[in-house]
Motif scaffolding. Structure first.
Motif, PDB file in Angstrom:
ATOM      1  N   PRO A  57       0.796  -1.231   0.000  1.00  0.00           N
ATOM      2  CA  PRO A  57       0.000   0.000   0.000  1.00  0.00           C
ATOM      3  C   PRO A  57       0.828   1.280   0.000  1.00  0.00           C
ATOM      4  CG  PRO A  57       0.069  -0.929   2.205  1.00  0.00           C
ATOM      5  CD  PRO A  57       0.847  -1.874   1.321  1.00  0.00           C
ATOM      6  N   HIS A  58       2.169   1.169  -0.095  1.00  0.00           N
ATOM      7  CA  HIS A  58       2.965   2.383   0.136  1.00  0.00           C
ATOM      8  C   HIS A  58       4.278   2.336  -0.654  1.00  0.00           C
ATOM      9  CE1 HIS A  58       4.126   5.533   3.400  1.00  0.00           C
ATOM     10  NE2 HIS A  58       4.805   5.751   2.278  1.00  0.00           N
ATOM     11  N   THR A  59       4.279   2.973  -1.834  1.00  0.00           N
ATOM     12  CA  THR A  59       5.507   3.008  -2.640  1.00  0.00           C
ATOM     13  C   THR A  59       5.740   4.412  -3.202  1.00  0.00           C
ATOM     14  OG1 THR A  59       4.419   2.491  -4.750  1.00  0.00           O
ATOM     15  CG2 THR A  59       5.079   0.620  -3.381  1.00  0.00           C
ATOM     16  N   HIS A  60       6.999   4.660  -3.587  1.00  0.00           N
ATOM     17  CA  HIS A  60       7.378   5.935  -4.230  1.00  0.00           C
ATOM     18  C   HIS A  60       8.303   5.635  -5.407  1.00  0.00           C
ATOM     19  CE1 HIS A  60       5.821   8.249  -0.797  1.00  0.00           C
ATOM     20  NE2 HIS A  60       6.432   7.377   0.001  1.00  0.00           N
ATOM     21  N   PHE A  61       7.726   5.411  -6.564  1.00  0.00           N
ATOM     22  CA  PHE A  61       8.537   5.144  -7.756  1.00  0.00           C
ATOM     23  C   PHE A  61       8.827   6.445  -8.478  1.00  0.00           C
ATOM     24  CE2 PHE A  61       5.802   1.227  -7.494  1.00  0.00           C
ATOM     25  CZ  PHE A  61       6.795   0.396  -7.007  1.00  0.00           C
ATOM     26  N   LEU A 164      -6.193  10.157   0.597  1.00  0.00           N
ATOM     27  CA  LEU A 164      -5.446  11.420   0.640  1.00  0.00           C
ATOM     28  C   LEU A 164      -4.369  11.285   1.701  1.00  0.00           C
ATOM     29  CD1 LEU A 164      -8.618  13.629   1.090  1.00  0.00           C
ATOM     30  CD2 LEU A 164      -7.253  13.527  -1.017  1.00  0.00           C
ATOM     31  N   LYS A 165      -3.123  11.639   1.354  1.00  0.00           N
ATOM     32  CA  LYS A 165      -2.094  11.594   2.402  1.00  0.00           C
ATOM     33  C   LYS A 165      -1.808  12.999   2.911  1.00  0.00           C
ATOM     34  CE  LYS A 165       2.544  10.179   3.744  1.00  0.00           C
ATOM     35  NZ  LYS A 165       3.910   9.824   3.351  1.00  0.00           N
ATOM     36  N   VAL A 166      -1.837  13.145   4.234  1.00  0.00           N
ATOM     37  CA  VAL A 166      -1.477  14.419   4.863  1.00  0.00           C
ATOM     38  C   VAL A 166      -0.216  14.234   5.706  1.00  0.00           C
ATOM     39  CG1 VAL A 166      -3.865  15.227   4.918  1.00  0.00           C
ATOM     40  CG2 VAL A 166      -2.939  14.044   6.917  1.00  0.00           C
ATOM     41  N   VAL A 253       0.365   5.974   8.415  1.00  0.00           N
ATOM     42  CA  VAL A 253       1.354   5.287   7.578  1.00  0.00           C
ATOM     43  C   VAL A 253       2.664   5.089   8.340  1.00  0.00           C
ATOM     44  CG1 VAL A 253       0.405   6.123   5.390  1.00  0.00           C
ATOM     45  CG2 VAL A 253       2.173   7.454   6.529  1.00  0.00           C
ATOM     46  N   HIS A 254       3.458   4.217   7.855  1.00  0.00           N
ATOM     47  CA  HIS A 254       4.811   3.881   8.350  1.00  0.00           C
ATOM     48  C   HIS A 254       4.994   4.082   9.859  1.00  0.00           C
ATOM     49  CE1 HIS A 254       5.334   8.188   7.640  1.00  0.00           C
ATOM     50  NE2 HIS A 254       5.563   8.053   6.349  1.00  0.00           N
ATOM     51  N   MET A 255       4.231   3.343  10.635  1.00  0.00           N
ATOM     52  CA  MET A 255       4.387   3.420  12.102  1.00  0.00           C
ATOM     53  C   MET A 255       5.761   2.863  12.471  1.00  0.00           C
ATOM     54  SD  MET A 255       0.553   2.429  13.341  1.00  0.00           S
ATOM     55  CE  MET A 255       1.144   2.021  14.962  1.00  0.00           C
ATOM     56  N   THR A 327       5.837  -0.934   2.409  1.00  0.00           N
ATOM     57  CA  THR A 327       7.302  -0.811   2.388  1.00  0.00           C
ATOM     58  C   THR A 327       7.804   0.621   2.468  1.00  0.00           C
ATOM     59  OG1 THR A 327       7.309  -0.733  -0.027  1.00  0.00           O
ATOM     60  CG2 THR A 327       7.655  -2.894   1.023  1.00  0.00           C
ATOM     61  N   ASP A 328       7.023   1.595   1.968  1.00  0.00           N
ATOM     62  CA  ASP A 328       7.555   2.954   1.759  1.00  0.00           C
ATOM     63  C   ASP A 328       8.759   2.867   0.813  1.00  0.00           C
ATOM     64  OD1 ASP A 328       7.594   5.674   1.951  1.00  0.00           O
ATOM     65  OD2 ASP A 328       8.118   5.757   4.078  1.00  0.00           O
ATOM     66  N   HIS A 329       8.684   1.906  -0.107  1.00  0.00           N
ATOM     67  CA  HIS A 329       9.802   1.681  -1.047  1.00  0.00           C
ATOM     68  C   HIS A 329      10.143   2.974  -1.780  1.00  0.00           C
ATOM     69  CE1 HIS A 329      12.219  -0.713  -3.900  1.00  0.00           C
ATOM     70  NE2 HIS A 329      11.675   0.013  -4.869  1.00  0.00           N
TER      71      HIS A 329
HETATM   72 ZN    ZN Z   1       6.178   7.268   1.973  1.00  0.00          ZN
END
Ligand code: ZN
Ligand code: DUC
Ligand code: ZN
Length: 488
Positions: A57-61, A164-166, A253-255, A327-329
């Motif tokens: 659920p969490h990537t940054h390509f 939405l991410k804040v 996110v990312h606790m 992952t916050d990849h």
């Molecule tokens: Zn992230």
């Protein structure tokens, strides 16, 4: 085209049982005992486990940051994901904005900036993702807020973007104030959307960083020391409190800090609709890793904490307080002055060396998309910390439910898309950069012994990974328009 998976052990978020699976076209047609089909290709899965494809659920390509860009794009990162058993990813769209964006932004140049234009921002990201190799969806970064943006938020639903991410950190850049977050929570509530929150205390961070630099404290460990855990804990409680006040759901996110698990538990017991995600790096690594000579490899935000935090996060998973593992990849090269060979060609992308004299210039982010499932299987399930069913819940089914893709994704049921992993629980791998398809020059789990690894991976019925062979394709992934999610 039909494929029959025979004799496997199916693992779902709730059950473990023996059955065959018939795949026709892109979907699971039938699940049962002794299935047959006149012209299906039969795959014997005896001794193997069969799970729904992973959902990260969490990537940054392909994310611009600090004068460089995250080194996996929407093809290379997808391919790496698939080798690790993941068949759907959810990437964050930077909002085109007048603010200086430390983590990207789809800027149109002076004069035209400042529109906070969702459609434009999404179009940019769609273009980047045309090379997708697995299925994907987007979250929208809400890094600016005004009346026009408030009016436009509901139209994101029409694009299939329901999240939405804040940010409560990155003052003057990504952060919006608490009042705006509160308003966004109410808009999300009224439209069946979900707010995701990056929780740190931006004001404290902005006070500590200049002090550290002025004192000559420029090494990677100061990245962690200037982003203290209590800020993450307090911001998690703050977001949950605002969610309670707005009667809206929120997803943290990312606790990374044990105290965040405590806050989640407390607020969930009060009936607040707060859910949480942790990431493998926060389960295994500590600030001690940032003190190593190659400490920049572990630089991401929020930072690594302590062993006590690792343990409490594991408890959060084993006790079901935390719902997902993303992952916050967001990989960078450790030494981006030297090329690596990727699909036969040399490639060099500036990376962590940009901040060798100043931790504030080290690109923030880690590789992990391929590592997530194999590492969590060995050190989560294999080590007895979570059950195989919890593994499937955290890796696939819960993200599918929370983010409005269930049961199309994340489920082994007739009618679901045939995103399937055949998992070999006996396979032993000495893991590391040589084994990984992540397009970077290092791996955080270098030399780790893994037992259990994907054997075959199907995306909508098509075999895309067969052992060590890549059978997927650039452009073979599909954008998933999501609907209203569930609150778990
Ligand atoms: Zn992230
Ligand atoms: N944190 C990172 O470390 N990288 C990208 C985005 C984020 O929140
Ligand atoms: Zn974040």
């Amino acid at each position: 085209m039909a494929t029959l998976l025979k004799n496997g052990t199916l693992i779902t978020a709730s059950d473990t049982f023996q059955a065959d699976i018939l795949i026709e076209g892109e979907t699971i047609r039938q699940i049962g005992k002794d299935l047959s089909h006149p012209n299906a290709e039969v795959i014997d899965a005896k001794g193997k486990l069969i799970m729904p494809g992973g959902i990260d659920p969490h990537t940054h390509f392909d994310l611009p940051m600090f004068g460089t860009v995250s080194s996996d794009d929407h093809y290379t990162g997808h391919k790496a994901a698939a080798f690790g058993g993941t068949t759907t990813v959810m990437d964050f769209v930077p909002l085109d904005s007048p603010l200086p964006a430390p983590f990207g932004g789809a800027s149109r140049g002076e004069g035209q900036r400042g529109q906070g234009d969702f459609q434009y921002s999404v179009d940019q990201w769609m273009k980047k993702a045309e090379k997708a190799a697995i299925d994907y969806s987007f979250h929208m970064n809400l890094t600016d807020f005004n009346e026009k943006i408030a009016r436009e938020i509901p139209f994101l639903m029409d694009m299939g973007i329901t999240t939405l991410k804040v940010f409560t950190a990155y003052n003057g850049r990504l952060r919006i104030d608490d009042g705006s977050i509160f308003k966004a929570l109410r808009i999300a509530r009224d439209n069946g959307m979900l707010v995701m929150a990056h929780c740190e205390n931006g004001d404290v961070i902005e006070a500590l960083i200049p002090e550290a630099l002025a004192a000559g404290n420029t090494s990677p460990e100061h990245h962690a020391l200037t982003r203290p855990a209590p800020g993450a804990v307090e911001a998690t409680l703050r977001l949950a409190a605002m969610a309670e006040e707005a009667d809206a759901p929120v997803y943290i996110v990312h606790m990374n800090a044990g105290g965040e698990v405590d806050m989640l538990k407390y607020m969930r017991e009060r009936g607040v609709k707060v859910m949480g995600e942790t990431c493998p790096q926060y389960l295994f690594f500590t600030i001690g890793h940032l003190r190593r000579p190659d400490g920049a490899k572990w630089i991401c935000s929020p930072p690594m904490r302590t062993e006590k935090d690792n343990s409490r996060l594991w408890e959060g998973l084993s006790e079901g307080i935390v719902q997902t593992v993303g992952t916050d990849h967001c990989p960078f090269f450790f030494d981006g002055t030297k090329p690596i060979v990727y699909e036969g060609s040399e490639i060099t992308i500036p990376g962590k060396e940009l901040g060798k004299d100043d931790f504030t210039k080290i690109p923030n982010g880690l590789p992990g998309i391929q590592d997530r499932m194999p590492v969590l299987w060995t050190y989560g399930v294999g080590a007895g910390r979570i059950t195989p069913n919890q593994f499937v819940a955290y890796m696939s089914t819960n993200p599918a439910k929370i983010f409005g893709m269930y049961p199309r994704k994340g489920a082994l049921v007739p009618g679901a898309e045939a995103d399937i992993v055949i998992w070999d629980p006996q396979k032993k791998v000495r893991y590391g950069v040589a084994h990984s398809h992540q397009r970077t020059d290092y791996n955080l789990y270098e030399g780790w012994e893994l037992t259990g690894y994907p054997d075959k991976v199907f995306l909508r019925g098509k075999l895309i990974v067969d052992g060590s062979e890549w059978k997927g394709s650039r452009g073979g992934g599909r954008f998933i328009k999501r609907g209203r999610g569930e609150i778990l």
